[in-house]
Design an enzyme around this catalytic site. Sequence first.
Site, PDB file in Angstrom:
ATOM      1  CG  ASP A  27      -2.067   0.957   1.112  1.00  0.00           C
ATOM      2  OD1 ASP A  27      -2.419   1.342  -0.030  1.00  0.00           O
ATOM      3  OD2 ASP A  27      -2.606   1.364   2.153  1.00  0.00           O
ATOM      4  N   GLY A  28       0.282   2.338  -0.537  1.00  0.00           N
ATOM      5  CA  GLY A  28       0.912   3.650  -0.425  1.00  0.00           C
ATOM      6  C   GLY A  28       1.564   4.177  -1.692  1.00  0.00           C
ATOM      7  CG  ASN A  29       2.237   1.650  -5.028  1.00  0.00           C
ATOM      8  OD1 ASN A  29       3.086   1.467  -4.177  1.00  0.00           O
ATOM      9  ND2 ASN A  29       1.801   0.692  -5.835  1.00  0.00           N
ATOM     10  CG  ASN A  75      -7.590  -1.841  -5.609  1.00  0.00           C
ATOM     11  OD1 ASN A  75      -6.659  -2.606  -5.363  1.00  0.00           O
ATOM     12  ND2 ASN A  75      -7.959  -0.888  -4.745  1.00  0.00           N
ATOM     13  NE  ARG A 198      -7.902   0.930   5.092  1.00  0.00           N
ATOM     14  CZ  ARG A 198      -7.739   2.238   5.337  1.00  0.00           C
ATOM     15  NH1 ARG A 198      -7.993   2.724   6.521  1.00  0.00           N
ATOM     16  NH2 ARG A 198      -7.327   3.050   4.373  1.00  0.00           N
TER      17      ARG A 198
HETATM   18  C1  IPE Z   1      -5.404  -2.744  -0.497  1.00  0.00           C
HETATM   19  O1  IPE Z   1      -5.086  -1.404  -0.591  1.00  0.00           O
HETATM   20  C2  IPE Z   1      -5.300  -3.389  -1.838  1.00  0.00           C
HETATM   21  C3  IPE Z   1      -3.965  -3.515  -2.401  1.00  0.00           C
HETATM   22  C4  IPE Z   1      -2.846  -3.186  -1.809  1.00  0.00           C
HETATM   23  C5  IPE Z   1      -3.905  -4.094  -3.711  1.00  0.00           C
HETATM   24  P1  IPE Z   1      -6.214  -0.278  -0.785  1.00  0.00           P
HETATM   25  O2  IPE Z   1      -5.477   1.008  -0.877  1.00  0.00           O
HETATM   26  O3  IPE Z   1      -7.085  -0.631  -1.925  1.00  0.00           O
HETATM   27  O4  IPE Z   1      -7.047  -0.413   0.564  1.00  0.00           O
HETATM   28  P2  IPE Z   1      -7.893   0.679   1.345  1.00  0.00           P
HETATM   29  O5  IPE Z   1      -8.802   1.319   0.337  1.00  0.00           O
HETATM   30  O6  IPE Z   1      -6.929   1.672   1.918  1.00  0.00           O
HETATM   31  O7  IPE Z   1      -8.609  -0.077   2.416  1.00  0.00           O
HETATM   32  C1  IPE Z   2      -1.415   0.282  -3.475  1.00  0.00           C
HETATM   33  O1  IPE Z   2      -1.223   1.655  -3.466  1.00  0.00           O
HETATM   34  C2  IPE Z   2      -1.622  -0.266  -4.869  1.00  0.00           C
HETATM   35  C3  IPE Z   2      -3.013  -0.632  -5.158  1.00  0.00           C
HETATM   36  C4  IPE Z   2      -4.000  -0.607  -4.313  1.00  0.00           C
HETATM   37  C5  IPE Z   2      -3.309  -1.055  -6.515  1.00  0.00           C
HETATM   38  P1  IPE Z   2      -2.432   2.671  -3.468  1.00  0.00           P
HETATM   39  O2  IPE Z   2      -2.754   3.000  -4.895  1.00  0.00           O
HETATM   40  O3  IPE Z   2      -3.559   2.172  -2.668  1.00  0.00           O
HETATM   41  O4  IPE Z   2      -1.773   3.932  -2.794  1.00  0.00           O
HETATM   42  P2  IPE Z   2      -2.448   4.887  -1.716  1.00  0.00           P
HETATM   43  O5  IPE Z   2      -2.913   4.026  -0.597  1.00  0.00           O
HETATM   44  O6  IPE Z   2      -3.569   5.579  -2.421  1.00  0.00           O
HETATM   45  O7  IPE Z   2      -1.339   5.793  -1.334  1.00  0.00           O
HETATM   46 MG    MG Z   3      -4.066   2.359  -0.685  1.00  0.00          MG
END
Ligand code: IPE
Ligand code: IPE
Ligand code: MG
Length: 251
Positions: A27-29, A75, A198
């Site tokens: 998470d967090g990209n 997603n 979470r």
């Molecule tokens: C969980 O991250 C899914 C993946 C890392 C692929 P999300 O960014 O989608 O989750 P939430 O929305 O913060 O719960």
């Molecule tokens: C995780 O990073 C990758 C995917 C869920 C596909 P996010 O795209 O959720 O990055 P944040 O949480 O918005 O920073």
């Molecule tokens: Mg995320």
Amino acid sequence: METEDLERFELNLREGPIPRHIGIIMDGNGRWAEARGLPRLAGHREGSNSVREVTRTARRIGVRALTLYAFSSQNWFRPPNEVAGLMDLLREYLERERAEILDNGIRLNAIGGLNRLPALVRRPLDELRAASAGNREMVLTLALSYGGREELLHAAAALARQSKDGAVKPSLSDFEALLWTHDLPAVDLIIRTSGEHRISNFLLWQIAYAELIFVETPWPEFRRRSFLECIRSYQQRERRFGLTSAQLRQA
Ligand code: IPE
Ligand code: IPE
Ligand code: MG
């Protein structure tokens, strides 16, 4: 940490228990990119470099199974251009990493609603799954279009079909055989990056006795050192599985 220290750190960790199966919520990209004034997709792209580095490290230290949450069933509801960009990055990843995966004895596996994936991902994914099917060093599972509740529903439906002809009393292992992860070892460790505490619909059944580690580091910055620090933290924990410490010492 200097490279040499990192080598020593890794060697020392290899003396301790290495989790057999690690799941990572990458998470967090998006936030990483936005904080730099870059498009979210730049964060996903940088994140794929973390995937490579963490996979290499896991393979080297003897992890048997690594499961990466790459795209959740929720997603799909992101803006269409982000979804399309992610699908294209996945295709690129599969093409770029193909040789290294095969050369290192890694079996590529995928779990989730794979039928929803566009052909541009599905084709190279199926090809690499088939080409690597005989590999035994480590299994790398991509959770794609994945949801833990969806997986449980799928297993429950399969169980209902099996039990149509009479009352069955399924054991836990009968039920596990119906999950998408049926051929993977029990999950020992779950890591989530980027500060959220979470599970977001990842491996709901499988985390029952997994150790959970949440780190602040965003996924694009989560590299070898961060991964090894999680392994160290895992090694410092006592997994009791409902027993007492004294019982564990006797065993
Ligand atoms: C969980 O991250 C899914 C993946 C890392 C692929 P999300 O960014 O989608 O989750 P939430 O929305 O913060 O719960
Ligand atoms: C995780 O990073 C990758 C995917 C869920 C596909 P996010 O795209 O959720 O990055 P944040 O949480 O918005 O920073
Ligand atoms: Mg995320």
